[in-house]
Design a protein around this motif. Structure first.
Motif: not given
Lengths: 293, 64
Positions: A194, A197-198, A200, A202
């Motif tokens: 996570i 992913a948050w 940049g 992902a």
């Protein structure tokens, strides 16, 4: 080339104890050496997978290529930790025990399992192979190859029985500490995914870890768990594992054609099981082991 | 503690759907040059799909 230690014609006259003695003699001949191949494999494979991250982020290699390499890497992670689980690199009290444990810990986290959890549950698999109630890998059993693949995918769903079997095994052994550790690893894995992913990354997280992990676990369970122990295999020392001929060859099936030797003598290094099998074959035939090659 | 942990584990598919699948879908759409349907932004669409799929997995116990 070593001459076979056994002659099929002589074996019918041997007692159970004599057969066992002969089998153990061959097993000892193929064990006890330092398995440098698996140690090199463990750290080399890990280094390649770790190197993929900066290489992809810095756009040195494309994501599609690194996805393929990462899938191979993660599929190759399990076997070194498996040798470490059996203390093949170094036994407790021996000089190289630290290296054994280092290999185990350094590789197992990539598969999102604590090394000790894999060790305790895998020893239980050896103790209770094919026992419908106690074998932690019993959910890999299936009637055919496609069914085996589908079952491993189904078992990874939130309501799959497999993870519950692992937790119950740890509970039976009084290792509630490992239950918490296993949950911690799982939560940590999700937290890392996570966070990436948050920030940049992902697609990098998805194609370098999550998806290769799913493919690799399916591949590993197919060859290490389903193929040698299912379908129709029973319980007992010479009945729970078979020698089988893989359509993709021994290397692509990760040496598991000779898994029967591992179950009989788990202290033999992975890379020595084919040679040990060839010498043991007449004994295994005399024992009624299911042999396909 | 145990109850909180069980609740967290039960909610994990939803957390995964919103926390991971949503940005993966959004980045995937952008990388592929595909516009999200109904005039939605890529991340909004990702959150919608990831959230609904994660909620489905939480309730039914299966992603597929």
């Amino acid at each position: 080339m070593n001459a076979p230690a056994t002659n099929p014609a002589d074996l019918s006259a041997l007692s159970d104890a004599e057969l066992r003695k002969l089998e153990n003699k061959i097993a000892r001949k193929h064990s006890g050496m330092f398995p440098w191949g698996i140690v090199t494999w463990a750290f080399g494979n890990l280094a390649v997978w770790l190197a993929l991250w900066p290489l992809v982020i810095l756009e040195v290699i494309p994501l599609w290529l690194s996805f393929i390499v990462a899938t191979v890497n993660i599929a190759l992670v399990y076997l070194p930790t498996h040798d470490a689980q059996h203390h093949i690199i170094g036994r407790p009290g021996q000089k190289l025990y630290w290296l054994n444990e280092l290999v185990g810990h350094a590789t197992s986290w990539v598969m999102v399992y604590p090394y000790e959890v894999l060790r305790v549950t895998h020893m239980d698999h050896h103790r209770h192979t094919n026992d419908p109630d106690l074998d932690v890998d019993i959910t890999s059993h299936a009637d055919n190859a496609w069914s085996a693949i589908w079952k491993t995918i189904r078992q990874r769903q939130p309501n799959g029985k497999r993870s519950g079997d692992y937790l119950r095994c740890l509970d039976r052994h009084g290792r509630q500490d490992l239950i918490l550790l296993a949950i911690g690893y799982r939560l940590g894995f999700y937290a890392i995914l996570i966070a990436l992913a948050w920030n940049g990354l992902a697609l990098e997280a998805f194609f370098l870890w999550w998806l290769p992990y799913q493919i690799a676990i399916t591949y590993i369970l197919f060859f290490l768990s389903w193929a040698p122990h299912s379908p129709g295999m029973g319980q007992g020392r010479y009945r729970d594992t078979k020698n089988w001929r893989s359509k993709v060859g021994n290397i692509l099936s990760m040496g598991m054609q000779y898994h029967v030797v591992h179950h009989l003598h788990p202290y033999i290094p992975l890379m020595r099981t084919p040679a040990a099998y060839r010498e043991m074959k007449p004994i295994l035939e005399a024992r009624g082991v299911q042999l396909e090659m | 503690m145990q109850k909180a942990l069980k609740a967290l584990l039960w909610l994990l598919p939803l957390i995964f759907g919103v926390g991971f699948l949503a940005p993966v879908i959004a980045e995937g759409l952008v990388a592929a040059g595909i516009a999200a349907p109904f005039g939605l932004g890529a991340l909004t669409f990702g959150l919608l799909v990831g959230g609904v799929w994660g909620a489905f997995a939480t309730v039914t116990g299966r992603w597929i």
